[in-house]
Design an enzyme around this catalytic site. Structure first.
Site, PDB file in Angstrom:
ATOM      1  N   ILE A 206     -10.349 -10.575   1.810  1.00 56.58           N
ATOM      2  CA  ILE A 206     -11.064  -9.263   2.023  1.00 56.58           C
ATOM      3  C   ILE A 206      -9.733  -8.134   1.665  1.00 56.58           C
ATOM      4  O   ILE A 206      -8.550  -8.416   1.650  1.00 56.58           O
ATOM      5  CB  ILE A 206     -11.365  -8.889   3.346  1.00 56.58           C
ATOM      6  CG1 ILE A 206     -10.306  -8.867   4.393  1.00 56.58           C
ATOM      7  CG2 ILE A 206     -12.487  -9.678   3.486  1.00 56.58           C
ATOM      8  CD1 ILE A 206     -10.878  -8.431   5.717  1.00 56.58           C
ATOM      9  N   ASP A 207     -10.214  -7.072   1.096  1.00 55.02           N
ATOM     10  CA  ASP A 207      -9.238  -6.149   0.337  1.00 55.02           C
ATOM     11  C   ASP A 207      -8.301  -5.769   1.689  1.00 55.02           C
ATOM     12  O   ASP A 207      -8.808  -5.532   2.710  1.00 55.02           O
ATOM     13  CB  ASP A 207     -10.317  -4.855   0.045  1.00 55.02           C
ATOM     14  CG  ASP A 207     -11.156  -5.257  -1.090  1.00 55.02           C
ATOM     15  OD1 ASP A 207     -10.692  -6.155  -1.791  1.00 55.02           O
ATOM     16  OD2 ASP A 207     -12.195  -4.754  -1.296  1.00 55.02           O
ATOM     17  N   LYS A 208      -7.249  -5.074   1.259  1.00 56.48           N
ATOM     18  CA  LYS A 208      -6.337  -4.444   2.067  1.00 56.48           C
ATOM     19  C   LYS A 208      -6.905  -3.578   3.178  1.00 56.48           C
ATOM     20  O   LYS A 208      -6.415  -3.454   4.100  1.00 56.48           O
ATOM     21  CB  LYS A 208      -5.087  -3.809   1.213  1.00 56.48           C
ATOM     22  CG  LYS A 208      -4.053  -2.934   1.862  1.00 56.48           C
ATOM     23  CD  LYS A 208      -3.161  -2.051   0.853  1.00 56.48           C
ATOM     24  CE  LYS A 208      -2.385  -1.339   1.712  1.00 56.48           C
ATOM     25  NZ  LYS A 208      -1.491  -0.435   1.025  1.00 56.48           N
TER      26      LYS A 208
ATOM     27  N   THR B 203      -9.751  -3.119   4.054  1.00 56.59           N
ATOM     28  CA  THR B 203     -11.096  -3.724   4.719  1.00 56.59           C
ATOM     29  C   THR B 203     -10.392  -4.480   5.965  1.00 56.59           C
ATOM     30  O   THR B 203      -9.654  -5.160   5.876  1.00 56.59           O
ATOM     31  CB  THR B 203     -11.958  -4.634   3.754  1.00 56.59           C
ATOM     32  OG1 THR B 203     -12.405  -3.761   2.748  1.00 56.59           O
ATOM     33  CG2 THR B 203     -13.111  -4.932   4.685  1.00 56.59           C
TER      34      THR B 203
ATOM     35  N   ARG C 204     -18.656  -2.753  -2.259  1.00 58.33           N
ATOM     36  CA  ARG C 204     -17.952  -1.455  -2.871  1.00 58.33           C
ATOM     37  C   ARG C 204     -18.752  -1.115  -4.336  1.00 58.33           C
ATOM     38  O   ARG C 204     -19.020   0.172  -4.422  1.00 58.33           O
ATOM     39  CB  ARG C 204     -16.385  -1.121  -2.891  1.00 58.33           C
ATOM     40  CG  ARG C 204     -15.759  -1.594  -1.633  1.00 58.33           C
ATOM     41  CD  ARG C 204     -14.375  -1.954  -1.617  1.00 58.33           C
ATOM     42  NE  ARG C 204     -13.490  -0.820  -2.134  1.00 58.33           N
ATOM     43  CZ  ARG C 204     -12.389  -0.937  -2.592  1.00 58.33           C
ATOM     44  NH1 ARG C 204     -11.729  -2.022  -2.265  1.00 58.33           N
ATOM     45  NH2 ARG C 204     -11.754   0.241  -2.807  1.00 58.33           N
TER      46      ARG C 204
END
Length: 356
Positions: A166-168, A170, A269
């Site tokens: 998952i993104d930084k 998130t 997103r």
């Protein structure tokens, strides 16, 4: 196929940095992906250019000319046309990183752990995997420290470790495989879309439909290489499907549940922006601007305060479900919203209540 779940970026190398293969040196994998079933024939240099950050098409062509770009384990030229289910790899004659992954004593929120796997709850702001500019202080470094006394776990072995990302900025749940068998099993579950992944997101605007499905291929934005986008050309990008359901309408924003059918970079997103509902405070996609509401100064001040309360995209990986790779048991985990998102929602509830 499990390796397809972590799309590593090709390092920013100049053509002069790439040495010919002569002498057959040891090669190291820098990037791997599996071509989708419905992919139309397209040149491999074009296909990889759309998927690898910080790599120009010229660099990819140079790598191919020197035998570093492979399809199904065999070197191919840049003119090679990719086919459905091709396994594409970019190899280099040096390791991807200058240093091996070093265990670092970073706190971990471990939700579950056994001999085969562990489920962790990642806080917002923690980078998942080492990459350009982030070779230390990542979740992988923290996992390496936690498992430093497990003799079968090597943080530099791609056959174990994180199964997805998952993104930084998130927050939420991730599963880590401790053994090669566990990673293969979990990787196949993600590949065949049998896992259960639900996210909570606060988005700009009132989402009119109570629920819906967003379908659109996602690829690198040709106008901004740091962004992903829904591709207008159906032959480009990767097939992506997001299901959403409205949980709460809060005036100028909406809390939604998003269920991933696929797992593409920035999928929620990008898909939510595609339907006109950018994630709240998502700076990369414009959500850090006031996209809905009034022109009154008090409202502007209120929203700016909300940005300070939750200084990142309001996205949380809330639930994760899969079949245990050894026991066959169905497992399901839930993570409560972190404090920043909880406070953010309370602020909007108070604002709407006072307005009414």
């Amino acid at each position: 196929m499990a390796e397809d779940l972590i799309d590593y970026e090709l390092e920013d190398e100049t053509p002069d940095d790439i040495e010919p293969i002569g002498g057959e040196p040891e090669l190291y994998e820098h990037f791997r992906t599996v071509v989708d079933k419905g992919q139309a024939p397209v040149r491999i240099d074009k296909y990889l250019f759309e998927r690898i950050v910080n790599a120009s098409r010229n660099r990819i062509q140079t790598a191919a000319d020197n035998g570093f770009v492979m399809a199904n384990g065999k070197p191919v030229k840049s003119s090679y046309k990719v086919k459905p289910l091709d396994v594409l790899t970019v190899m280099m004659d040096r390791p991807r990183y200058e240093n091996d992954i070093i265990p670092e004593d970073i706190p971990l929120d471990i939700v579950y752990e056994d001999d085969d796997l562990m489920v962790v709850n990642k806080p917002a702001g923690l980078v998942v995997h080492p990459g350009c500019g982030n070779y230390h202080g990542t979740l992988v470094n923290a996992i390496a420290w936690h498992l430093r006394d497990v003799p079968t776990y090597n943080p530099n072995d791609p056959q174990v470790g994180l199964v997805h990302r998952i993104d930084k900025d998130t927050s939420g749940l991730l599963v880590v495989a401790k053994t090669p068998d566990a990673k293969t099993s979990l990787g196949l579950q993600f590949y065949h879309k049998t896992t259960k992944r639900e996210y909570n997101a606060l988005v700009w605007g009132i989402v009119e439909q109570d629920e819906g499905t967003i379908v659109g291929n996602i690829g690198r934005n040709p106008r901004d290489r740091m962004q992903m986008a829904v591709m207008a050309d159906p032959t480009q990008g990767k097939h992506a499907v997001t299901h959403y359901q409205v949980l709460e309408r809060l005036g100028y924003v909406t809390l939604v549940k998003c269920v991933l059918e696929t797992g593409r970079t920035h999928q929620i997103r990008v898909h939510m922006k595609y339907i006109g509902h950018t994630l709240f405070n998502d700076e990369r996609y414009g959500g850090h601007e006031i996209l809905k509401g009034t022109h009154f100064s008090k409202y502007k001040q209120f929203v700016n305060n909300c940005f300070e309360i939750c200084p990142r995209q309001a996205l949380h990986a809330k639930t994760l479900g899969f079949v245990h790779p050894r026991t066959g048991e169905e497992m399901f985990f839930t993570s409560e919203l972190p404090e920043d998102m909880t406070c953010l929602l309370e602020r909007w509830r108070t604002y709407i209540s006072n307005r009414e």
